[in-house]
Scaffold this motif. Sequence first.
Motif, short mmCIF file in Angstrom:
data_model
loop_
_atom_site.label_atom_id
_atom_site.label_comp_id
_atom_site.label_asym_id
_atom_site.label_seq_id
_atom_site.Cartn_x
_atom_site.Cartn_y
_atom_site.Cartn_z
N PHE B 35 -15.41 -2.60 5.66
CA PHE B 35 -14.00 -2.98 5.78
C PHE B 35 -13.12 -2.01 4.99
O PHE B 35 -12.16 -1.44 5.49
CB PHE B 35 -13.79 -4.40 5.20
CG PHE B 35 -13.87 -5.48 6.24
CD1 PHE B 35 -12.84 -5.68 7.15
CD2 PHE B 35 -14.97 -6.30 6.31
CE1 PHE B 35 -12.90 -6.69 8.10
CE2 PHE B 35 -15.05 -7.30 7.25
CZ PHE B 35 -14.02 -7.50 8.16
N VAL B 36 -13.47 -1.84 3.70
CA VAL B 36 -12.63 -1.06 2.79
C VAL B 36 -12.61 0.42 3.19
O VAL B 36 -11.54 1.03 3.34
CB VAL B 36 -13.14 -1.22 1.34
CG1 VAL B 36 -12.35 -0.32 0.40
CG2 VAL B 36 -13.02 -2.66 0.92
N LEU B 37 -13.81 0.97 3.37
CA LEU B 37 -13.88 2.40 3.68
C LEU B 37 -13.30 2.69 5.06
O LEU B 37 -12.67 3.72 5.27
CB LEU B 37 -15.34 2.88 3.57
CG LEU B 37 -15.93 2.76 2.15
CD1 LEU B 37 -17.39 3.12 2.13
CD2 LEU B 37 -15.15 3.61 1.15
N ARG B 55 -0.22 1.65 0.13
CA ARG B 55 -1.15 0.97 1.03
C ARG B 55 -2.38 0.43 0.29
O ARG B 55 -3.19 -0.27 0.87
CB ARG B 55 -1.59 1.91 2.14
CG ARG B 55 -0.37 2.40 2.92
CD ARG B 55 -0.72 2.84 4.29
NE ARG B 55 -1.06 1.72 5.16
CZ ARG B 55 -1.35 1.86 6.42
NH1 ARG B 55 -1.36 3.05 6.98
NH2 ARG B 55 -1.66 0.81 7.15
N SER B 56 -2.52 0.76 -0.97
CA SER B 56 -3.67 0.24 -1.71
C SER B 56 -3.57 -1.29 -1.83
O SER B 56 -4.57 -1.97 -1.88
CB SER B 56 -3.76 0.88 -3.10
OG SER B 56 -2.68 0.48 -3.89
N THR B 124 -19.36 -6.45 -5.64
CA THR B 124 -18.29 -5.78 -4.89
C THR B 124 -17.24 -5.16 -5.82
O THR B 124 -16.31 -4.51 -5.34
CB THR B 124 -17.57 -6.76 -3.93
OG1 THR B 124 -16.97 -7.80 -4.71
CG2 THR B 124 -18.53 -7.37 -2.92
N LEU B 125 -17.39 -5.41 -7.12
CA LEU B 125 -16.38 -4.89 -8.07
C LEU B 125 -16.15 -3.37 -7.94
O LEU B 125 -15.00 -2.92 -7.99
CB LEU B 125 -16.76 -5.25 -9.50
CG LEU B 125 -16.28 -6.63 -9.97
CD1 LEU B 125 -16.87 -6.98 -11.33
CD2 LEU B 125 -14.76 -6.68 -10.04
N PRO B 126 -17.21 -2.58 -7.76
CA PRO B 126 -16.97 -1.13 -7.60
C PRO B 126 -16.05 -0.81 -6.42
O PRO B 126 -15.29 0.17 -6.47
CB PRO B 126 -18.36 -0.55 -7.39
CG PRO B 126 -19.28 -1.53 -8.04
CD PRO B 126 -18.65 -2.87 -7.84
N ILE B 130 -11.63 1.34 -5.84
CA ILE B 130 -10.90 2.18 -4.89
C ILE B 130 -9.42 1.79 -4.91
O ILE B 130 -8.53 2.64 -4.87
CB ILE B 130 -11.47 2.02 -3.46
CG1 ILE B 130 -12.92 2.52 -3.43
CG2 ILE B 130 -10.62 2.76 -2.43
CD1 ILE B 130 -13.63 2.24 -2.13
N VAL B 131 -9.18 0.45 -5.00
CA VAL B 131 -7.81 -0.04 -5.05
C VAL B 131 -7.13 0.44 -6.33
O VAL B 131 -6.01 0.96 -6.31
CB VAL B 131 -7.79 -1.58 -4.99
CG1 VAL B 131 -6.36 -2.10 -5.08
CG2 VAL B 131 -8.45 -2.06 -3.72
#
Lengths: 313, 283
Positions: B35-37, B55-56, B124-126, B130-131
């Motif tokens: 989802f994130v990538l 957009r972050s 999922t913290l890593p 990215i945010v």
Amino acid sequence: MIEFNGVSKNFGATRALEQFSLTVRQGLVYGLIGPNGAGKTTAMSILATLQLPGAGTVTVDGRDVVREAGEVRGRIGYMPDFFGVYDDLRAAEYLEFFAAAYHIPAGQRSHLAAGLLELVDLPDKAGVYVDSLSRGMKQRLALARCLVHDPKVLILDEPASGLDPRARAEMKEIIRHLKQMDKTVLISSHILPELAEICDEVAIMDKGKLVACGTVAEITAVSRGARQMRIEVLDRAEELAAYLATRPGISDSHADGPSVQFIFSGEQAEQAGLLQAIITAGWPVAEFGEVKRNLEEAFMAVTGEEAANDGGN
Amino acid sequence: MAEINPVLLKELRQRFRNKKASWLLALYLVVIGAFVLGFTYLNWRNAPGFYQPSRSQEIFILLSVAQLFLLAFVTPGLTAGAISGERERQTLNVLLTTRLTTWQIIWSKLVSSNAFVVLLVAATLPLYSIVFLYGGISPGQVAGVFGFYLVTMFLFGCIGVACSAFFRKTGVSTVTAYGLTFALSAGTALLSVFLIELDRSYRAGASAASSLPLPPDFITGVAQFLQETNPIFVLMEILGTNSILNDFNFGLPYWGVYTVLYLAAGALLLFWSARLLFPRKNN
């Protein structure tokens, strides 16, 4: 040590136990026998604090199974007729888990588990995953599990069920050893000759009621109101069978090769008179005696009498 | 020193020794990571060589919502077999004859299952880094979201445990637990939207709604309450989207209503589950 007092239990419209009373003294190996649906498992479940009695009281070592369930749990080891084991646990871990569940101090658990595995002849299986053990080994491990908190009473529901003859013999040996440890063992089984070998006393249940109880010898004697007799003669067996059929107190007389079998109702003096009459009448008697009943036949006779009484009511 | 509950220790040992745990963790991270990538890639593709920091926040919202849906999927699934699984493996009766109380058994089952879900979320913290890399999100918001996850997974877990104590079969228990979780997540949202529309038409004097015997304030109050108990609305509110009505004051902020209600409902379900394991006169 164990006391059922007028216990009744219903499941919907089905009556599982009806005014069931039984006393088991300390240190005895006590057998519960009965056909399927007789109420053995229900009685054991109530004793194990898993079900509440509908009426009556049950005590273990003087503790009531309803009001003092926690105290009772500390005094019993329960092995149900069907039980599972945990995947992904090794045999020693399995026993240590139950030791913790019985509040055994952490420092003692591993030593305790090793000792119990030795007792049930599984010392080399401590590191083996439980689900990979054979059925016989699982049964023995379950028995070891029952002993982790050193209970006074063991409740074993069909412990030999599904085991091969060798595993059954091993189980019998362990139960004998438990008796030497002064444990009170309440055991149910369908394999009656084996129960007769290891039990000090037995109780026969049928349709939720206690039908008979006592030592194996007493039970077989109770069912001996009418005795199965056998005479072996050197010749004229058919004629003897016909002769016996005319005598009072004798039924179901039939020849089987050189011997004659029949049902005899009467005292020992009458039995002696019968033998004398046969010899006087000229039959060459080689053998004369009672066909000894085993527990299985006694069980069939007692439960059969109950069924006949029910049918007559 | 107090000793860890033996059932909890056993459950944790079994769960984390099992290869399924590693696979589930990997699958969870792959789905969330995709989802994130994927979103980051689309953002970069629309403006190559340039990343819009604003957009972050969208990524943060996407990540948080996706995680909520996965929690709603994983938590009841892990807990719905807690007790019924013991029954099916024929290990429950033996457990009940030990000195452990039914409450200890139920609580340990919930904690061990939820411990695994916490591991999933913590893993999922890593991805959240990215945010943070591009800014726009406060640490307080991230803490709020993780606090929200803990409260939500507590009730979802309790629903699963209660279903597994009530139903004998794990299959039935799992389907029911998913049904109740869906009703809580989507049902309350749909009902609140329906009530808001009803209220709007009522206020506009539409003929169909004008005959309603309920006062409009009551309808709005119920709609707001439903929103404050709905995990999607509450999460969106934490993320700063102002999606919950603000007409009534229930004496607590929206997150307070949500937390108190979820913890209380979960505790009641656990209490009921423990009661279900007591021996009964007729069963």
